[in-house]
Design an enzyme around this catalytic site. Sequence first.
Site, PDB file in Angstrom:
ATOM      1  N   ASP A  48      11.015  -5.376  16.985  1.00 49.49           N
ATOM      2  CA  ASP A  48       9.621  -5.420  16.506  1.00 49.49           C
ATOM      3  C   ASP A  48       8.796  -6.365  17.381  1.00 49.49           C
ATOM      4  O   ASP A  48       7.605  -6.126  17.630  1.00 49.49           O
ATOM      5  CB  ASP A  48       9.559  -5.906  15.054  1.00 49.49           C
ATOM      6  CG  ASP A  48      10.002  -4.836  14.055  1.00 49.49           C
ATOM      7  OD1 ASP A  48       9.918  -3.646  14.386  1.00 49.49           O
ATOM      8  OD2 ASP A  48      10.440  -5.207  12.943  1.00 49.49           O
ATOM      9  N   LYS A  71      16.326  -6.070   6.649  1.00 50.19           N
ATOM     10  CA  LYS A  71      16.316  -6.704   7.976  1.00 50.19           C
ATOM     11  C   LYS A  71      16.911  -8.116   7.966  1.00 50.19           C
ATOM     12  O   LYS A  71      17.661  -8.480   8.861  1.00 50.19           O
ATOM     13  CB  LYS A  71      14.896  -6.743   8.546  1.00 50.19           C
ATOM     14  CG  LYS A  71      14.354  -5.366   8.928  1.00 50.19           C
ATOM     15  CD  LYS A  71      12.974  -5.495   9.557  1.00 50.19           C
ATOM     16  CE  LYS A  71      12.323  -4.140   9.763  1.00 50.19           C
ATOM     17  NZ  LYS A  71      11.011  -4.233  10.385  1.00 50.19           N
ATOM     18  N   GLY A 119      -0.795 -12.381   6.335  1.00 48.49           N
ATOM     19  CA  GLY A 119       0.526 -12.187   5.735  1.00 48.49           C
ATOM     20  C   GLY A 119       1.486 -13.239   6.249  1.00 48.49           C
ATOM     21  O   GLY A 119       1.223 -13.903   7.265  1.00 48.49           O
ATOM     22  N   SER A 124      10.975   7.703  12.265  1.00 48.35           N
ATOM     23  CA  SER A 124      11.916   7.388  13.345  1.00 48.35           C
ATOM     24  C   SER A 124      12.842   8.553  13.700  1.00 48.35           C
ATOM     25  O   SER A 124      13.105   8.784  14.890  1.00 48.35           O
ATOM     26  CB  SER A 124      12.723   6.141  12.991  1.00 48.35           C
ATOM     27  OG  SER A 124      11.862   5.030  12.964  1.00 48.35           O
TER      28      SER A 124
HETATM   29  P1  NAP Z   1       7.052  -8.482   3.466  1.00 40.18           P
HETATM   30  O1  NAP Z   1       8.146  -9.290   4.093  1.00 40.18           O
HETATM   31  O2  NAP Z   1       7.194  -7.988   2.066  1.00 40.18           O
HETATM   32  O3  NAP Z   1       5.701  -9.351   3.592  1.00 40.18           O
HETATM   33  C1  NAP Z   1       4.462  -8.850   3.166  1.00 40.18           C
HETATM   34  C2  NAP Z   1       3.404  -9.925   3.271  1.00 40.18           C
HETATM   35  O4  NAP Z   1       2.171  -9.339   2.816  1.00 40.18           O
HETATM   36  C3  NAP Z   1       3.653 -11.139   2.388  1.00 40.18           C
HETATM   37  O5  NAP Z   1       3.089 -12.282   2.987  1.00 40.18           O
HETATM   38  C4  NAP Z   1       2.873 -10.773   1.111  1.00 40.18           C
HETATM   39  O6  NAP Z   1       2.409 -11.882   0.387  1.00 40.18           O
HETATM   40  C5  NAP Z   1       1.667 -10.085   1.707  1.00 40.18           C
HETATM   41  N1  NAP Z   1       1.031  -9.202   0.729  1.00 40.18           N
HETATM   42  C6  NAP Z   1       1.562  -8.108   0.142  1.00 40.18           C
HETATM   43  N2  NAP Z   1       0.672  -7.541  -0.684  1.00 40.18           N
HETATM   44  C7  NAP Z   1      -0.447  -8.325  -0.652  1.00 40.18           C
HETATM   45  C8  NAP Z   1      -1.701  -8.290  -1.298  1.00 40.18           C
HETATM   46  N3  NAP Z   1      -2.023  -7.305  -2.151  1.00 40.18           N
HETATM   47  N4  NAP Z   1      -2.611  -9.260  -1.026  1.00 40.18           N
HETATM   48  C9  NAP Z   1      -2.301 -10.257  -0.158  1.00 40.18           C
HETATM   49  N5  NAP Z   1      -1.121 -10.351   0.497  1.00 40.18           N
HETATM   50  C10 NAP Z   1      -0.200  -9.387   0.260  1.00 40.18           C
HETATM   51  O7  NAP Z   1       6.764  -7.157   4.332  1.00 40.18           O
HETATM   52  P2  NAP Z   1       6.913  -7.019   5.928  1.00 40.18           P
HETATM   53  O8  NAP Z   1       8.290  -6.555   6.250  1.00 40.18           O
HETATM   54  O9  NAP Z   1       6.396  -8.268   6.529  1.00 40.18           O
HETATM   55  O10 NAP Z   1       5.940  -5.774   6.251  1.00 40.18           O
HETATM   56  C11 NAP Z   1       4.521  -5.889   6.146  1.00 40.18           C
HETATM   57  C12 NAP Z   1       3.872  -4.576   6.582  1.00 40.18           C
HETATM   58  O11 NAP Z   1       4.096  -4.368   7.973  1.00 40.18           O
HETATM   59  C13 NAP Z   1       4.454  -3.327   5.881  1.00 40.18           C
HETATM   60  O12 NAP Z   1       3.393  -2.461   5.548  1.00 40.18           O
HETATM   61  C14 NAP Z   1       5.343  -2.706   6.938  1.00 40.18           C
HETATM   62  O13 NAP Z   1       5.453  -1.299   6.793  1.00 40.18           O
HETATM   63  C15 NAP Z   1       4.547  -3.040   8.205  1.00 40.18           C
HETATM   64  N6  NAP Z   1       5.381  -3.022   9.423  1.00 40.18           N
HETATM   65  C16 NAP Z   1       5.046  -2.107  10.390  1.00 40.18           C
HETATM   66  C17 NAP Z   1       5.762  -2.063  11.571  1.00 40.18           C
HETATM   67  C18 NAP Z   1       5.382  -1.064  12.622  1.00 40.18           C
HETATM   68  O14 NAP Z   1       6.243  -0.668  13.411  1.00 40.18           O
HETATM   69  N7  NAP Z   1       4.131  -0.659  12.690  1.00 40.18           N
HETATM   70  C19 NAP Z   1       6.849  -2.931  11.795  1.00 40.18           C
HETATM   71  C20 NAP Z   1       7.158  -3.866  10.778  1.00 40.18           C
HETATM   72  C21 NAP Z   1       6.414  -3.889   9.596  1.00 40.18           C
HETATM   73  P3  NAP Z   1       3.290 -12.564  -0.764  1.00 40.18           P
HETATM   74  O15 NAP Z   1       4.292 -13.412  -0.034  1.00 40.18           O
HETATM   75  O16 NAP Z   1       2.308 -13.345  -1.545  1.00 40.18           O
HETATM   76  O17 NAP Z   1       3.935 -11.450  -1.542  1.00 40.18           O
END
Ligand code: NAP
Length: 292
Positions: free
Chosen positions: A108, A71, A132, A22
């Site tokens: 987002d 967040k 997810g 960013s």
């Molecule tokens: P989060 O709140 O920690 O949620 C992650 C989700 O993924 C949860 O449902 C988790 O399941 C699941 N998960 C994690 N590891 C797993 C595995 N090995 N097998 C199966 N499920 C798994 O994270 P978040 O904030 O939602 O972010 C998720 C991803 O999106 C990150 O990589 C982040 O960098 C990306 N993101 C990108 C952008 C962009 O601008 N491109 C914007 C926002 C987020 P459990 O509940 O079982 O742990």
Amino acid sequence: MEIPPGTELVALLGDPVAHSLSPRMHAAAFAALGLRWAYVALRVLPSDLPEAVRGLRALGFVGANVTVPHKEAAAELMDRLDEVARACGAVNTIVFGEGRRALGYNTDVAGVRRTLRYGNVKVSGLRAAVLGAGGAARAVCVALAQEGASEVALFARRVERAEFLAGSMSTLFPHVRFEVHPLQQDALRRGLQEATLLVNATPIGMHPDTGQSPIPSEEVLHDRMGVLDLVYNPSRTRLLRMAERTGARTLSGLWVLAFQGAVSFELWTGRPAPVEVMLRAIDAPRLPEERP
Ligand code: NAP
């Protein structure tokens, strides 16, 4: 580097922030518009977040971005939340406005919506699938509901977390049918047959685990769907390579990063964001039709 008096300041609050794209993206955007603005990434521990937000306001910052893991906590600290941030229960953009009150937004959601349009994927009246059930999945669900999806199938390792998400989304968007499935091959094969979009909102495939994919096999994909991976490090994830092989349209997480950043930029500056500059600054892939 000199930051002269009168420079407008924007911060990124997160932990970690060392590898964030960013600062580079916003610096390029400020420079393109000739704005004397600076964007600084600040590592903040969860226990320090309330003080950090108060400090930014006291120091006269225009606003901030908020990233992992703050967040949801940031949403609790705002004087006012816009409707989308309230639906997400999470804030990724703060504007100190209206008498220096902390106004919370979630760009987002707009980032995902603009990415779908940029990638020419239509979900209006159609079925989409989300992998997810965390914060990013929630933002994707809101974006899909706003884009007019009629069905959203959630696939999660912890089904109860997805059920909670589906429940709150069904209340907010009663016109959309939310389903919950385990993140497993059989459920994916059945659940994706009629889907026009698949979004990975898990961190699976992110550096250093670049050999991993959230789907066990590419048999569950088809060439009538778009596949968006929110993971952008690496930019061509294993999931996107699987999608390419099946002839699916691929959409980059770097596009979401650039478009959410563009909306934040517009909230802070009141100026249209130089989106092409921002996409280039983070080496986002070009649209297939623009590739040489
Ligand atoms: P989060 O709140 O920690 O949620 C992650 C989700 O993924 C949860 O449902 C988790 O399941 C699941 N998960 C994690 N590891 C797993 C595995 N090995 N097998 C199966 N499920 C798994 O994270 P978040 O904030 O939602 O972010 C998720 C991803 O999106 C990150 O990589 C982040 O960098 C990306 N993101 C990108 C952008 C962009 O601008 N491109 C914007 C926002 C987020 P459990 O509940 O079982 O742990």
